[in-house]
Design a protein around this motif. Structure first.
Motif, short mmCIF file in Angstrom:
data_model
loop_
_atom_site.label_atom_id
_atom_site.label_comp_id
_atom_site.label_asym_id
_atom_site.label_seq_id
_atom_site.Cartn_x
_atom_site.Cartn_y
_atom_site.Cartn_z
N ARG A 45 0.85 -1.18 0.00
CA ARG A 45 0.00 0.00 0.00
C ARG A 45 0.90 1.24 0.00
O ARG A 45 1.88 1.30 0.73
CB ARG A 45 -0.88 -0.01 1.25
CG ARG A 45 -1.80 1.19 1.35
CD ARG A 45 -2.62 1.13 2.61
NE ARG A 45 -3.41 2.34 2.77
CZ ARG A 45 -4.18 2.59 3.80
NH1 ARG A 45 -4.25 1.72 4.79
NH2 ARG A 45 -4.86 3.72 3.88
N PRO A 46 0.58 2.25 -0.81
CA PRO A 46 1.43 3.46 -0.86
C PRO A 46 1.59 4.11 0.50
O PRO A 46 0.61 4.27 1.24
CB PRO A 46 0.66 4.37 -1.84
CG PRO A 46 -0.13 3.44 -2.68
CD PRO A 46 -0.53 2.31 -1.78
N ILE A 47 2.81 4.47 0.83
CA ILE A 47 3.11 5.15 2.10
C ILE A 47 3.36 6.61 1.77
O ILE A 47 4.46 6.99 1.38
CB ILE A 47 4.33 4.50 2.79
CG1 ILE A 47 4.07 3.02 3.04
CG2 ILE A 47 4.64 5.21 4.11
CD1 ILE A 47 5.26 2.26 3.55
N CYS A 48 2.31 7.43 1.92
CA CYS A 48 2.38 8.84 1.51
C CYS A 48 2.59 9.79 2.69
O CYS A 48 2.75 10.99 2.47
CB CYS A 48 1.10 9.23 0.77
SG CYS A 48 0.83 8.31 -0.77
N LEU A 148 5.49 3.47 -3.51
CA LEU A 148 4.92 4.56 -4.31
C LEU A 148 5.14 4.36 -5.80
O LEU A 148 4.90 5.26 -6.60
CB LEU A 148 5.55 5.90 -3.87
CG LEU A 148 5.36 6.28 -2.40
CD1 LEU A 148 6.06 7.59 -2.09
CD2 LEU A 148 3.88 6.37 -2.05
N SER A 149 5.62 3.16 -6.15
CA SER A 149 5.89 2.82 -7.56
C SER A 149 6.93 3.74 -8.18
O SER A 149 6.90 4.02 -9.39
CB SER A 149 4.59 2.86 -8.39
OG SER A 149 3.64 1.95 -7.87
N ILE A 150 7.86 4.23 -7.35
CA ILE A 150 8.97 5.05 -7.85
C ILE A 150 10.00 4.13 -8.50
O ILE A 150 10.40 3.13 -7.90
CB ILE A 150 9.62 5.84 -6.70
CG1 ILE A 150 8.61 6.79 -6.05
CG2 ILE A 150 10.85 6.59 -7.18
CD1 ILE A 150 8.12 7.90 -6.93
N ALA A 193 4.89 12.39 -5.32
CA ALA A 193 4.70 11.10 -5.95
C ALA A 193 3.29 11.01 -6.55
O ALA A 193 2.31 11.26 -5.85
CB ALA A 193 4.89 9.99 -4.92
N PRO A 194 3.17 10.69 -7.84
CA PRO A 194 1.85 10.68 -8.49
C PRO A 194 0.82 9.81 -7.78
O PRO A 194 -0.35 10.19 -7.68
CB PRO A 194 2.17 10.12 -9.89
CG PRO A 194 3.60 10.52 -10.13
CD PRO A 194 4.27 10.40 -8.79
N VAL A 195 1.24 8.66 -7.24
CA VAL A 195 0.29 7.76 -6.61
C VAL A 195 -0.35 8.39 -5.37
O VAL A 195 -1.46 8.01 -4.98
CB VAL A 195 0.98 6.43 -6.25
CG1 VAL A 195 1.95 6.61 -5.08
CG2 VAL A 195 -0.05 5.35 -5.90
N CYS A 196 0.31 9.38 -4.77
CA CYS A 196 -0.23 10.03 -3.58
C CYS A 196 -1.21 11.16 -3.92
O CYS A 196 -1.82 11.74 -3.02
CB CYS A 196 0.90 10.60 -2.71
SG CYS A 196 1.96 9.32 -2.00
N HIS A 197 -1.34 11.44 -5.20
CA HIS A 197 -2.21 12.56 -5.61
C HIS A 197 -3.32 12.09 -6.56
O HIS A 197 -3.98 12.91 -7.16
CB HIS A 197 -1.38 13.65 -6.27
CG HIS A 197 -0.38 14.27 -5.34
ND1 HIS A 197 -0.70 15.23 -4.41
CD2 HIS A 197 0.95 14.02 -5.16
CE1 HIS A 197 0.38 15.57 -3.72
NE2 HIS A 197 1.40 14.83 -4.16
N GLN A 198 -3.48 10.79 -6.66
CA GLN A 198 -4.54 10.27 -7.51
C GLN A 198 -5.90 10.64 -6.93
O GLN A 198 -6.14 10.46 -5.73
CB GLN A 198 -4.43 8.74 -7.65
CG GLN A 198 -3.20 8.31 -8.43
CD GLN A 198 -3.05 6.80 -8.49
OE1 GLN A 198 -3.80 6.07 -7.86
NE2 GLN A 198 -2.08 6.33 -9.26
N GLY A 199 -6.75 11.18 -7.75
CA GLY A 199 -8.09 11.55 -7.29
C GLY A 199 -8.15 12.87 -6.58
O GLY A 199 -9.20 13.27 -6.07
#
Length: 201
Positions: A45-48, A148-150, A193-199
């Motif tokens: 799970r992304p850790i933002c 974060l899929s970096i 990180a893009p995954v933390c700003h989805q939606g």
């Protein structure tokens, strides 16, 4: 007579120290909960939450302070290759996520190599503990980036010296670079990180 705060033997504030310990424990628990949730299959799970990075920065400050305090006892006659920490925001913002990731990942790789080289330097137990913790923390930061899929570190194949690197000549300087790199480029990469700003509009 009013309330008085009792300080420790070396002037340390036990209340403040307790609060710091709670903060550090919270950061560790946050990571463990995110990485070990029951029934969670890969990917992680992304850790933002940037408070996780703040924990690693605090650990880096502690290590740098310990290295600076020991002075001559921590002297090593060698130079360390470390990443540049200065950020040109115009250049940084013009880079895509893959380019930013490569710069951060290569910097973490070089820092890890430099700090790992200290393990054979016969430091005191306290300093060795800071060195081991720093190496472990870099591995944990890589886990955060992976969540974060970096993109991961890709070694350069052109054989040229990386222009984003520099040399320092003391252990204290090495750990100061470690702090500044985490506070600068690593934080910028995590925060955006893009995954933390989805939606998020």
């Amino acid at each position: 007579m009013g309330n008085r705060r009792i300080y420790g033997r070396n002037g340390e504030d036990p209340v403040l120290d307790s609060e710091m310990q709670i903060t550090r424990l919270f950061a560790l628990l946050l990571m463990v909960l995110e990485w070990t949730r029951p029934g969670l299959s890969s990917p992680l799970r992304p850790i933002c939450d940037l408070r996780v990075l703040d924990h690693f920065i605090k650990e880096a400050w502690d290590a740098e302070a310990a290295m600076r305090a020991c002075k001559d006892a921590c002297t090593i006659a060698t130079n360390f290759t470390v990443p540049l920490t200065r950020v040109d925001f115009d250049v940084w913002e013009a880079m895509n996520i893959e380019e930013q990731a490569q710069e951060v990942q290569s910097g973490l790789h070089v820092l890890n190599e430099a700090i790992s080289s200290l393990q054979a330097s016969n430091q005191t137990d306290v300093l060795q503990a800071h060195i081991d913790a720093s190496i472990s923390n870099i591995a944990s930061i890589r886990q955060v980036l992976r969540s974060l899929s970096i993109p991961e570190f890709v070694p350069s194949t052109n054989g040229e010296e990386d222009k984003e690197m520099q040399k320092v000549s003391s252990i204290s300087e090495l750990f100061q670079v470690h702090i500044n790199f985490l506070r600068g480029k690593v934080r910028l990469l995590l925060a955006n990180a893009p995954v933390c700003h989805q939606g998020v509009s």
